[in-house]
Design a protein around this motif. Structure first.
Motif, PDB file in Angstrom:
ATOM      1  N   GLN A 142       0.826  -1.189   0.000  1.00  0.00           N
ATOM      2  CA  GLN A 142       0.000   0.000   0.000  1.00  0.00           C
ATOM      3  C   GLN A 142       0.867   1.248   0.000  1.00  0.00           C
ATOM      4  N   GLY A 143       0.263   2.365  -0.434  1.00  0.00           N
ATOM      5  CA  GLY A 143       0.992   3.617  -0.514  1.00  0.00           C
ATOM      6  C   GLY A 143       0.880   4.234  -1.894  1.00  0.00           C
ATOM      7  N   LYS A 144       1.704   5.237  -2.136  1.00  0.00           N
ATOM      8  CA  LYS A 144       1.764   5.908  -3.432  1.00  0.00           C
ATOM      9  C   LYS A 144       3.165   5.768  -4.011  1.00  0.00           C
ATOM     10  N   ILE A 145       3.330   6.194  -5.246  1.00  0.00           N
ATOM     11  CA  ILE A 145       4.623   6.058  -5.899  1.00  0.00           C
ATOM     12  C   ILE A 145       5.679   6.834  -5.113  1.00  0.00           C
ATOM     13  N   SER A 146       6.825   6.208  -4.897  1.00  0.00           N
ATOM     14  CA  SER A 146       7.906   6.823  -4.131  1.00  0.00           C
ATOM     15  C   SER A 146       9.233   6.235  -4.571  1.00  0.00           C
ATOM     16  N   SER A 147      10.304   6.902  -4.218  1.00  0.00           N
ATOM     17  CA  SER A 147      11.636   6.429  -4.574  1.00  0.00           C
ATOM     18  C   SER A 147      11.934   5.091  -3.914  1.00  0.00           C
ATOM     19  N   SER A 148      11.566   4.953  -2.628  1.00  0.00           N
ATOM     20  CA  SER A 148      11.849   3.703  -1.910  1.00  0.00           C
ATOM     21  C   SER A 148      11.066   2.538  -2.496  1.00  0.00           C
ATOM     22  N   LEU A 149       9.807   2.800  -2.903  1.00  0.00           N
ATOM     23  CA  LEU A 149       8.995   1.733  -3.491  1.00  0.00           C
ATOM     24  C   LEU A 149       9.570   1.300  -4.836  1.00  0.00           C
ATOM     25  N   LEU A 150       9.969   2.267  -5.649  1.00  0.00           N
ATOM     26  CA  LEU A 150      10.526   1.929  -6.961  1.00  0.00           C
ATOM     27  C   LEU A 150      11.862   1.207  -6.824  1.00  0.00           C
ATOM     28  N   SER A 151      12.667   1.586  -5.847  1.00  0.00           N
ATOM     29  CA  SER A 151      13.956   0.909  -5.655  1.00  0.00           C
ATOM     30  C   SER A 151      13.756  -0.554  -5.279  1.00  0.00           C
ATOM     31  N   GLU A 152      12.593  -0.870  -4.717  1.00  0.00           N
ATOM     32  CA  GLU A 152      12.288  -2.249  -4.335  1.00  0.00           C
ATOM     33  C   GLU A 152      11.847  -3.094  -5.533  1.00  0.00           C
ATOM     34  N   PHE A 153      11.065  -2.482  -6.432  1.00  0.00           N
ATOM     35  CA  PHE A 153      10.474  -3.255  -7.527  1.00  0.00           C
ATOM     36  C   PHE A 153      11.201  -3.122  -8.868  1.00  0.00           C
ATOM     37  N   VAL A 154      11.861  -2.000  -9.102  1.00  0.00           N
ATOM     38  CA  VAL A 154      12.514  -1.782 -10.395  1.00  0.00           C
ATOM     39  C   VAL A 154      13.991  -2.107 -10.270  1.00  0.00           C
ATOM     40  N   LYS A 155      14.334  -3.361 -10.587  1.00  0.00           N
ATOM     41  CA  LYS A 155      15.720  -3.827 -10.516  1.00  0.00           C
ATOM     42  C   LYS A 155      16.040  -4.670 -11.748  1.00  0.00           C
ATOM     43  N   ARG A 156      17.209  -4.479 -12.292  1.00  0.00           N
ATOM     44  CA  ARG A 156      17.641  -5.257 -13.455  1.00  0.00           C
ATOM     45  C   ARG A 156      17.807  -6.725 -13.072  1.00  0.00           C
ATOM     46  N   SER A 157      17.500  -7.600 -14.043  1.00  0.00           N
ATOM     47  CA  SER A 157      17.680  -9.039 -13.784  1.00  0.00           C
ATOM     48  C   SER A 157      19.160  -9.404 -13.695  1.00  0.00           C
ATOM     49  N   ARG A 158      19.990  -8.624 -14.350  1.00  0.00           N
ATOM     50  CA  ARG A 158      21.435  -8.742 -14.208  1.00  0.00           C
ATOM     51  C   ARG A 158      22.059  -7.369 -14.398  1.00  0.00           C
ATOM     52  N   LYS A 159      23.309  -7.208 -14.015  1.00  0.00           N
ATOM     53  CA  LYS A 159      23.939  -5.896 -13.886  1.00  0.00           C
ATOM     54  C   LYS A 159      23.849  -5.045 -15.146  1.00  0.00           C
ATOM     55  N   ASP A 160      24.108  -5.622 -16.307  1.00  0.00           N
ATOM     56  CA  ASP A 160      24.161  -4.837 -17.547  1.00  0.00           C
ATOM     57  C   ASP A 160      23.012  -5.149 -18.490  1.00  0.00           C
ATOM     58  N   SER A 161      21.892  -5.653 -17.964  1.00  0.00           N
ATOM     59  CA  SER A 161      20.766  -5.999 -18.826  1.00  0.00           C
ATOM     60  C   SER A 161      20.144  -4.753 -19.439  1.00  0.00           C
ATOM     61  N   LYS A 162      19.643  -4.900 -20.662  1.00  0.00           N
ATOM     62  CA  LYS A 162      18.979  -3.782 -21.328  1.00  0.00           C
ATOM     63  C   LYS A 162      17.571  -3.649 -20.776  1.00  0.00           C
ATOM     64  N   VAL A 163      17.231  -2.446 -20.297  1.00  0.00           N
ATOM     65  CA  VAL A 163      15.975  -2.239 -19.578  1.00  0.00           C
ATOM     66  C   VAL A 163      15.203  -1.059 -20.166  1.00  0.00           C
TER      67      VAL A 163
END
Length: 431
Positions: free
Chosen positions: A377-398
């Motif tokens: 729950q909540g609204k869009i935030s930097s902490s929330l995005l840092s949790e969900f938006v992560k590359r599958s590998r270090k140099d993956s094209k995103v």
């Protein structure tokens, strides 16, 4: 030889000596712009400057020069012709574009007026003619993708032999930037209306028989309607009639219908007017618009979709396209923001897709949840995005696509940049 010309030479009279005459053609195929004059004016404007400009010492000048030459070649490659039999009229547009497809061709025949638009990158080529004689509503469009040939086949009303195709209109045979072309509308009939949630409807609109229109993935159309005596125009992204669960083969649709998912606002005059449309009523729909290109996702490994409410609509076709046709795709993650559980669009279908396709996952985030809600729950935030938006590998094209109310989109883009994602890795859907 041009770089050998000196200031004292009367270059204008020399160039005029090269003019042997003007091409005589039928009025209907008369070009709007003379390609020879384009070249002539370009080089004369260069000669009027200091001769040093011909050395193209500046990289910027060279790039501008190359762009102009490229556009001239595009102009020269675009042309059209027409043929007839006792019963048919065939208009052929030659583009010489090897990647020509149905989404790049827009054709309308309204009464006796033909309008055929070909999309070439950020430009468009237009054939627009007022026919000399009437044609029937039925129309066929054939596209030879490998050679870039487009055939528009129409049925005559009566077996009259046409002496000419018709009168060219003002924008006929022109090649300009799409953004300068302006919107073109056709009247579409409402054939069904389905409830998606308590305040969201799925409208099915039927295109006229004499229209060929395919809205590309990630692009939108404009609806135009008279509301309380005022013409109102609003953008909407066409969706699929349902969310497919099997992405082994590309999906094909009949091309005769547009589906729009529209949230009805209690104080929104336009959406209230749409909600009160009856089956059989008409509404004006524009040509597609938008700057999203499929090339942005062709080589992707990770795709993140951030949607708020009906900001989910551009994600639907994008999900279908990437899961079907992007072979290198590792993961698609949808982070879907809503107020309550009742607001979540196609929730069951999204959960089924997550179970069926291991590449896809969905996360629902509510800003006004009930006590029973066990999810995020909540609204869009930097902490929330840092949790969900992560590359599958270090140099993956995103690529991260975001769509929703303007504050949501603007905040989300800034948060993503603060997290280190580049502008090229972020696409905001706006209209």
């Amino acid at each position: 030889l041009l770089i050998q010309v000196h200031r004292w030479v009367n270059y204008e009279s020399m160039l005029k000596e090269c003019l042997v005459g003007r091409m005589a053609v039928k009025p209907v195929v008369a070009p709007k712009v003379s390609f020879i004059m384009i070249l002539y004016n370009f080089f004369v404007s260069k000669l009027m400057k200091d001769c040093s400009c011909f050395y193209l010492s500046s990289l910027l000048e060279f790039i501008q020069y190359a762009k102009q030459v490229s556009l001239i070649w595009l102009l020269l490659s675009l042309s059209y012709d027409w043929f007839q039999t006792d019963s048919l009229i065939t208009v052929v547009i030659y583009t010489k574009q090897k990647d020509m497809n149905a989404e790049l061709v827009i054709v309308d025949c309204q009464e006796k007026r033909l309008r055929g638009e070909i999309i070439v990158g950020d430009h468009s080529y237009l054939v627009e003619v007022d026919f000399d004689h009437e044609v029937q509503e039925d129309m066929t469009v054939n596209i030879a993708e490998k050679v870039g040939k487009v055939e528009i086949i129409l049925k005559k009303k009566g077996s009259i032999h046409w002496k000419m195709l018709g009168q060219p209109l003002e924008s006929h045979n022109t090649f300009i930037k799409r953004m300068d072309r302006g919107l073109f509308y056709r009247r579409c009939k409402l054939v069904s209306k389905t409830e998606v949630t308590h305040d969201t409807r799925l409208l099915c609109l039927m295109l006229p028989k004499s229209t060929h229109l395919r809205v590309p993935t990630g692009q939108h159309v404009y609806l135009k309607q008279i509301v309380a005596g005022t013409e109102v125009v609003k953008p909407y992204t066409p969706v699929l009639p349902f969310l497919p669960l099997d992405f082994k083969q590309p999906s094909h649709h009949d091309g005769a219908h547009l589906y729009l998912m529209i949230k009805i606002y209690s104080c929104g005059l336009f959406t209230q007017a749409l909600d009160h449309l009856q089956i059989g009523d008409y509404i004006c729909v524009s040509n597609p618009d938008g700057n999203f290109k499929k090339s942005q996702v062709q080589a992707l490994e990770d795709l993140f979709l951030l949607a708020a409410g009906t900001g989910f609509t551009p994600m639907i076709k994008l999900l279908n396209f990437t899961l079907t046709e992007v072979s290198c795709l590792r993961r698609v993650r949808l982070i879907f923001f809503n107020k309550t559980e009742d607001d979540i669009l196609w929730r069951n279908r999204l959960e089924e897709l997550a179970l069926k396709d291991e590449r896809f996952e969905v996360h629902f985030i509510l800003s006004q949840p009930t006590k029973e809600w066990v999810g995020k729950q909540g609204k869009i935030s930097s902490s929330l995005l840092s949790e969900f938006v992560k590359r599958s590998r270090k140099d993956s094209k995103v690529l991260i696509c975001i769509c929703g109310p303007t504050p949501f989109t603007e905040q989300g883009v800034q948060y993503l940049k603060d997290l280190g994602y580049s502008q090229e890795e972020i696409h905001a859907f706006t209209a």
